[in-house]
Design an enzyme around this catalytic site. Structure first.
Site: not given
Length: 393
Positions: A90, A220, A294, A385
Site C-alpha cells: 500500500e 483467530k 502468524d 494517496h
C-alpha cells in the site's frame, strides 16, 4: 465411468523440503495451469529450514519491505530509537507512519507499558444436567493446583495462571489462561490443555466428556471477551502531542483533533467496530508479515481503544490500548531468514524480547493513527494517496 479427479500434488515422502521437490511441484502446476511460476521459484532460503512452517512448498512470494522511523520509545522493555520494518504493497503507508513517528519524536517520544499476558484454550465439558455442570465447576476450582501441575508438565515455558468458568445448559466452559514466555503459544497451550482435560476426565467425581475447544478461546477471531480479558499481551502506548508541533507538522490543531476523535468514537460505536481509531490493522499487519508472526492473529491483535484527552494548555494526550496483541520473538516463523533479519533490526529476535516487540508494535500503531487522523482533518488523505499510492497496471 470417466475418472474426472484432478491429479494429486507431487510429494516426496523421504525429503519433501528440497529445491528439487519445489521445482517438481512448480513444473506440475505449469502443466496443470499454464503458469510457469518463474519468479515464485527464485528465492535465497534453503527449503530445509521450512518444516513446521509450510507444506507443499513451491517458492516465495516476495513482499516489499519499507522502513519507518526512527521512533523514540520510553518503554520498560523497548528503550531508545527504533527503525520499524513494514511489509506492505500500500503506497503512502510507510510514509504516513514515518510522519507520525517524527511528530511523536518532536513531542518527546512514546511511553509504552505491557500490562499482562495470557494465552487461552477453552474446552467445553458436557454432563447429564446443569446441576452436575455447576458442581463440576466447584471441583475444578478446588483442584486447580493439581490441574496446573499436569498442564505445566507438557512445557518448560507455559504456566497456568487461572481458569475462568461459565455454565450454559448442561455444559461447563473452562477457559484456561496461561503465560507462554516469548512464544505466541497457541500450540503450546493446546497440548497443555489436552493433557489437563484428560486428567480432569479421569479424576472428576462427576462423569463427563469434553471438546478441547468450545470456541470461547476465540482463536483467530475477534471477540468482546478478549477486549476485557487479554489474549496475548495487553499493551498501552501513550504520548502528549504539543499544540505547536501539531500545528507546524500536521497542519491542524489539537482542538480539532479532539473533536474529530469524539465523532470517530461515535461512528465506530454505531458501526460496532473492533477498534475506534483510524487503522490499527495496517501497522500491525505490516509488522507481522515482516517479522514472521502468524498473520491470522491480526484479527485479534488489531482490536482496541484509541483514547484522547484535551489538556488545559491545549496539548492533546493520546494513547492506544491493544488488549490482545499476539506477538512472538521465538518459534513459528520468526526464525526464517528474512523475518529474523527484520526482528534483528529492532533487537527483537530470541528469548526475552516479546514484550519489547509488543511495545514497538503499540507505539507504531499510535504513530500511524496520529498521521492518518490529521491527514483526514487537514484534507491530505486523498491527495497523498493520489501522489504516492497510485500504481495501476
Amino acid at each position: 465411468m470417466k475418472d474426472t479427479q484432478a491429479p494429486k500434488i507431487p510429494r516426496d515422502r523421504k525429503n519433501d523440503y528440497s529445491a528439487e521437490s519445489a521445482q517438481e511441484r512448480r513444473e506440475f502446476l505449469h502443466q496443470q495451469t499454464g503458469e510457469p511460476l518463474e519468479l515464485t521459484g527464485q528465492y535465497t532460503l534453503d527449503p530445509s529450514v521450512l518444516p513446521g512452517n509450510i507444506e507443499n512448498f513451491i517458492g516465495i512470494v516476495q513482499m516489499p519491505v519499507g522502513i519507518a522511523g526512527p521512533i523514540h520509545i520510553e518503554g520498560e522493555h523497548a528503550k531508545g530509537d527504533f527503525y520499524v520494518p513494514l511489509a506492505t504493497t500500500e503506497g503512502t503507508l510507510v510514509a504516513s507512519y514515518s510522519r507520525g513517528m517524527r511528530v511523536l519524536n518532536e513531542c518527546g517520544g512514546v511511553t509504552t507499558t505491557v500490562v499482562e499476558q495470557f494465552m487461552q484454550r477453552a474446552p467445553a465439558f458436557l454432563f447429564e444436567n446443569a446441576r452436575q455442570a455447576r458442581d463440576f465447576g466447584q471441583w475444578v476450582s478446588d483442584n486447580f493446583s493439581h490441574i496446573a501441575a499436569v498442564a505445566e508438565s507438557t512445557s518448560s515455558v507455559a504456566k497456568l495462571m487461572h481458569i475462568e468458568q461459565w455454565s450454559v445448559a448442561r455444559s461447563r466452559y473452562l477457559r484456561f489462561n496461561y503465560t507462554t514466555g516469548d512464544a505466541a503459544g497457541q500450540n503450546m497451550v493446546s497440548k497443555a490443555t489436552l493433557v489437563a482435560s484428560e486428567w480432569i476426565k479421569e479424576n472428576s467425581p462427576i462423569p463427563c466428556d469434553y471438546l478441547l475447544s468450545g470456541n470461547m478461546d476465540t482463536d483467530k477471531k475477534h471477540s468482546h471477551l478478549n477486549m476485557i480479558h487479554s489474549r496475548g499481551r495487553r499493551v498501552i502506548a501513550e504520548a502528549v502531542l504539543k499544540k505547536d508541533v501539531v500545528r507546524r507538522m500536521l497542519h491542524t490543531d489539537t482542538r480539532m483533533m479532539a473533536k474529530a476523535a469524539v465523532m470517530s468514537n461515535t461512528g465506530a460505536r454505531i458501526a460496532g467496530a473492533a477498534y475506534n481509531g483510524p487503522h490499527s490493522a495496517n501497522g500491525i499487519a505490516s509488522l507481522f508479515i515482516a517479522t514472521g508472526q502468524d498473520e491470522a492473529n491480526v484479527v485479534e491483535s488489531h482490536a482496541g481503544h484509541l483514547s484522547h484527552e484535551l489538556l488545559d494548555n491545549d496539548d492533546l494526550y493520546m494513547s492506544v490500548t491493544l488488549p490482545s496483541l499476539i506477538v512472538a520473538t521465538y518459534g513459528g516463523g520468526t526464525g526464517l531468514p528474512t523475518q529474523r533479519e527484520c526482528l534483528n533490526l529492532m533487537d527483537c529476535y530470541g528469548k526475552g524480547k516479546a514484550n519489547k516487540l509488543a511495545e514497538i508494535v503499540a507505539a507504531t500503531v499510535l504513530a500511524g493513527d496520529i498521521s492518518l487522523a490529521s491527514a483526514v482533518i487537514a484534507g491530505h488523505w486523498v491527495s497523498s494517496h493520489d501522489r504516492l499510492g497510485r500504481n495501476r497496471p
